[in-house]
Design a protein around this motif. Structure first.
Motif, mmCIF file in Angstrom:
data_model
loop_
_atom_site.group_PDB
_atom_site.id
_atom_site.type_symbol
_atom_site.label_atom_id
_atom_site.label_comp_id
_atom_site.label_asym_id
_atom_site.label_seq_id
_atom_site.Cartn_x
_atom_site.Cartn_y
_atom_site.Cartn_z
ATOM 1 N N ALA A 1 0.834 -1.207 0.000
ATOM 2 C CA ALA A 1 0.000 0.000 0.000
ATOM 3 C C ALA A 1 0.868 1.257 0.000
ATOM 4 C CB ALA A 1 -0.939 -0.010 1.199
ATOM 5 N N VAL A 2 1.870 1.287 0.855
ATOM 6 C CA VAL A 2 2.762 2.456 0.921
ATOM 7 C C VAL A 2 3.526 2.610 -0.401
ATOM 8 C CG1 VAL A 2 4.824 3.386 2.057
ATOM 9 C CG2 VAL A 2 2.947 2.472 3.424
ATOM 10 N N ASN A 3 4.004 1.511 -0.951
ATOM 11 C CA ASN A 3 4.700 1.538 -2.237
ATOM 12 C C ASN A 3 3.815 2.159 -3.320
ATOM 13 O OD1 ASN A 3 6.851 0.623 -4.180
ATOM 14 N ND2 ASN A 3 5.166 -0.647 -4.910
ATOM 15 N N ALA A 4 2.551 1.743 -3.364
ATOM 16 C CA ALA A 4 1.625 2.262 -4.370
ATOM 17 C C ALA A 4 1.338 3.748 -4.151
ATOM 18 C CB ALA A 4 0.333 1.460 -4.355
ATOM 19 N N ILE A 5 1.192 4.151 -2.902
ATOM 20 C CA ILE A 5 0.927 5.560 -2.596
ATOM 21 C C ILE A 5 2.114 6.427 -3.010
ATOM 22 C CG2 ILE A 5 0.596 7.223 -0.711
ATOM 23 C CD1 ILE A 5 -1.034 4.947 0.714
ATOM 24 N N ILE A 6 3.307 5.996 -2.641
ATOM 25 C CA ILE A 6 4.512 6.759 -2.961
ATOM 26 C C ILE A 6 4.723 6.840 -4.471
ATOM 27 C CG2 ILE A 6 7.042 6.719 -2.827
ATOM 28 C CD1 ILE A 6 6.695 5.630 0.055
ATOM 29 N N LYS A 7 4.600 5.714 -5.146
ATOM 30 C CA LYS A 7 4.838 5.707 -6.594
ATOM 31 C C LYS A 7 3.740 6.434 -7.359
ATOM 32 C CE LYS A 7 8.014 1.888 -6.942
ATOM 33 N NZ LYS A 7 8.331 0.618 -7.588
ATOM 34 N N SER A 8 2.541 6.411 -6.835
ATOM 35 C CA SER A 8 1.447 7.139 -7.475
ATOM 36 C C SER A 8 1.670 8.644 -7.378
ATOM 37 C CB SER A 8 0.114 6.778 -6.829
ATOM 38 O OG SER A 8 -0.931 7.528 -7.385
ATOM 39 N N SER A 9 2.053 9.107 -6.197
ATOM 40 C CA SER A 9 2.284 10.546 -6.019
ATOM 41 C C SER A 9 3.591 10.996 -6.661
ATOM 42 C CB SER A 9 2.257 10.905 -4.536
ATOM 43 O OG SER A 9 3.290 10.227 -3.854
ATOM 44 N N GLY A 10 4.539 10.070 -6.818
ATOM 45 C CA GLY A 10 5.812 10.405 -7.442
ATOM 46 C C GLY A 10 5.826 10.205 -8.938
ATOM 47 N N LYS A 11 4.689 9.826 -9.488
ATOM 48 C CA LYS A 11 4.543 9.614 -10.932
ATOM 49 C C LYS A 11 5.567 8.620 -11.480
ATOM 50 C CE LYS A 11 2.422 14.091 -11.787
ATOM 51 N NZ LYS A 11 2.163 14.533 -10.460
ATOM 52 N N LYS A 12 5.761 7.534 -10.754
ATOM 53 C CA LYS A 12 6.677 6.476 -11.192
ATOM 54 C C LYS A 12 5.961 5.534 -12.152
ATOM 55 C CE LYS A 12 9.921 7.600 -8.190
ATOM 56 N NZ LYS A 12 11.214 8.070 -8.504
ATOM 57 N N GLU A 13 6.742 4.786 -12.899
ATOM 58 C CA GLU A 13 6.188 3.805 -13.831
ATOM 59 C C GLU A 13 5.904 2.496 -13.115
ATOM 60 O OE1 GLU A 13 5.186 3.943 -17.101
ATOM 61 O OE2 GLU A 13 5.456 6.092 -16.763
#
Length: 146
Positions: free
Chosen positions: A24-36
Protein backbone atom coordinates in the motif's frame (compact mmCIF):
# COMPACT_ATOMS: atom_id res chain seq x y z
CA UNK A 1 -4.77 -29.24 16.20
CA UNK A 2 -6.48 -26.04 17.34
CA UNK A 3 -3.29 -24.61 18.91
CA UNK A 4 -1.21 -25.37 15.83
CA UNK A 5 -3.69 -23.63 13.52
CA UNK A 6 -4.06 -20.73 15.97
CA UNK A 7 -0.29 -20.18 16.09
CA UNK A 8 -0.01 -20.44 12.32
CA UNK A 9 -2.84 -17.93 11.90
CA UNK A 10 -1.23 -15.54 14.38
CA UNK A 11 2.27 -15.67 12.91
CA UNK A 12 1.10 -15.58 9.29
CA UNK A 13 -0.83 -12.41 10.19
CA UNK A 14 2.50 -10.61 10.76
CA UNK A 15 3.52 -11.52 7.22
CA UNK A 16 0.20 -10.38 5.77
CA UNK A 17 0.27 -7.05 7.60
CA UNK A 18 3.89 -6.37 6.67
CA UNK A 19 3.43 -7.24 2.99
CA UNK A 20 0.07 -5.47 2.69
CA UNK A 21 1.36 -2.35 4.43
CA UNK A 22 4.48 -2.29 2.27
CA UNK A 23 2.47 -2.74 -0.93
CA UNK A 24 0.00 0.00 0.00
CA UNK A 25 2.76 2.46 0.92
CA UNK A 26 4.70 1.54 -2.24
CA UNK A 27 1.63 2.26 -4.37
CA UNK A 28 0.93 5.56 -2.60
CA UNK A 29 4.51 6.76 -2.96
CA UNK A 30 4.84 5.71 -6.59
CA UNK A 31 1.45 7.14 -7.47
CA UNK A 32 2.28 10.55 -6.02
CA UNK A 33 5.81 10.41 -7.44
CA UNK A 34 4.54 9.61 -10.93
CA UNK A 35 6.68 6.48 -11.19
CA UNK A 36 6.19 3.80 -13.83
CA UNK A 37 4.40 0.59 -12.93
CA UNK A 38 6.79 -2.28 -13.51
CA UNK A 39 7.05 -6.05 -13.13
CA UNK A 40 8.22 -5.72 -9.52
CA UNK A 41 5.08 -3.77 -8.66
CA UNK A 42 2.93 -6.43 -10.31
CA UNK A 43 4.69 -9.21 -8.41
CA UNK A 44 4.36 -7.30 -5.14
CA UNK A 45 0.60 -6.84 -5.65
CA UNK A 46 0.26 -10.52 -6.59
CA UNK A 47 2.33 -11.69 -3.61
CA UNK A 48 0.11 -9.61 -1.32
CA UNK A 49 -2.95 -11.24 -2.85
CA UNK A 50 -1.48 -14.72 -2.35
CA UNK A 51 -0.38 -14.29 1.28
CA UNK A 52 -3.71 -12.73 2.21
CA UNK A 53 -5.65 -15.59 0.64
CA UNK A 54 -3.48 -18.12 2.46
CA UNK A 55 -4.33 -16.28 5.70
CA UNK A 56 -8.01 -16.48 4.81
CA UNK A 57 -7.78 -20.25 4.33
CA UNK A 58 -5.92 -20.65 7.62
CA UNK A 59 -8.55 -18.46 9.29
CA UNK A 60 -11.43 -20.53 7.92
CA UNK A 61 -9.74 -23.70 9.17
CA UNK A 62 -9.20 -22.07 12.57
CA UNK A 63 -12.83 -21.02 12.73
CA UNK A 64 -14.01 -24.57 12.02
CA UNK A 65 -11.74 -26.22 14.63
CA UNK A 66 -12.19 -23.49 17.25
CA UNK A 67 -13.82 -24.47 20.53
CA UNK A 68 -15.44 -21.00 20.49
CA UNK A 69 -17.71 -22.15 17.67
CA UNK A 70 -19.72 -24.11 20.24
CA UNK A 71 -20.80 -20.77 21.73
CA UNK A 72 -23.39 -20.43 18.98
CA UNK A 73 -25.05 -23.61 20.24
CA UNK A 74 -24.72 -22.68 23.90
CA UNK A 75 -25.64 -19.00 23.79
CA UNK A 76 -27.40 -18.64 20.49
CA UNK A 77 -26.75 -15.76 18.11
CA UNK A 78 -28.24 -13.23 20.52
CA UNK A 79 -26.01 -14.39 23.35
CA UNK A 80 -22.91 -14.29 21.16
CA UNK A 81 -23.75 -10.75 20.01
CA UNK A 82 -24.24 -9.55 23.61
CA UNK A 83 -20.76 -10.76 24.65
CA UNK A 84 -18.04 -8.46 23.25
CA UNK A 85 -15.31 -11.12 23.22
CA UNK A 86 -17.40 -13.80 21.52
CA UNK A 87 -18.79 -11.23 19.09
CA UNK A 88 -15.25 -10.17 18.15
CA UNK A 89 -13.96 -13.71 17.58
CA UNK A 90 -17.05 -15.29 16.05
CA UNK A 91 -18.58 -12.45 14.05
CA UNK A 92 -16.61 -9.20 13.71
CA UNK A 93 -13.12 -10.58 13.10
CA UNK A 94 -14.14 -13.12 10.44
CA UNK A 95 -16.62 -10.88 8.61
CA UNK A 96 -14.48 -7.74 8.50
CA UNK A 97 -11.38 -9.71 7.51
CA UNK A 98 -13.25 -11.49 4.71
CA UNK A 99 -14.34 -8.06 3.47
CA UNK A 100 -10.70 -6.89 3.65
CA UNK A 101 -9.50 -9.90 1.60
CA UNK A 102 -12.30 -9.24 -0.90
CA UNK A 103 -11.08 -5.64 -1.25
CA UNK A 104 -7.55 -6.86 -1.90
CA UNK A 105 -8.90 -9.23 -4.54
CA UNK A 106 -11.02 -6.55 -6.20
CA UNK A 107 -8.16 -4.04 -6.15
CA UNK A 108 -5.79 -6.54 -7.68
CA UNK A 109 -8.29 -7.58 -10.36
CA UNK A 110 -9.28 -4.05 -11.29
CA UNK A 111 -5.72 -2.74 -11.46
CA UNK A 112 -4.81 -5.29 -14.13
CA UNK A 113 -7.27 -3.76 -16.61
CA UNK A 114 -5.88 -0.24 -16.27
CA UNK A 115 -3.48 1.03 -18.90
CA UNK A 116 -1.61 3.82 -17.11
CA UNK A 117 0.77 3.49 -14.18
CA UNK A 118 -1.01 6.20 -12.21
CA UNK A 119 -4.38 4.44 -12.42
CA UNK A 120 -2.82 1.08 -11.50
CA UNK A 121 -1.11 2.55 -8.44
CA UNK A 122 -4.23 4.51 -7.50
CA UNK A 123 -6.41 1.39 -7.43
CA UNK A 124 -3.87 -0.61 -5.47
CA UNK A 125 -3.29 2.20 -2.99
CA UNK A 126 -7.03 2.72 -2.37
CA UNK A 127 -8.12 -0.91 -2.09
CA UNK A 128 -5.05 -2.21 -0.27
CA UNK A 129 -5.02 0.70 2.22
CA UNK A 130 -8.69 0.24 3.10
CA UNK A 131 -8.09 -3.50 3.51
CA UNK A 132 -5.06 -2.78 5.72
CA UNK A 133 -7.10 -0.48 7.96
CA UNK A 134 -9.93 -3.01 8.20
CA UNK A 135 -7.51 -5.79 9.14
CA UNK A 136 -5.92 -3.63 11.82
CA UNK A 137 -9.33 -2.69 13.22
CA UNK A 138 -10.41 -6.27 13.99
CA UNK A 139 -7.23 -7.81 15.34
CA UNK A 140 -7.74 -8.95 18.96
CA UNK A 141 -4.71 -6.96 20.13
CA UNK A 142 -4.95 -7.92 23.80
CA UNK A 143 -4.51 -11.63 23.02
CA UNK A 144 -2.44 -11.38 19.86
CA UNK A 145 0.47 -9.48 21.36
CA UNK A 146 -0.01 -10.75 24.91
Amino acid sequence: MYNIVLNLHSYWAFIVLAVLGFTAVNAIIKSSGKKEYGPKDFRLALFTLIVSHIQLLIGILLYVVSPRLAMFGELGMGGVMKDAINRLYLVEHPVINIIAIALITVGYSKHKSKLTSKSKFKLISIFYTIAFILLLSRIPWNTWLG
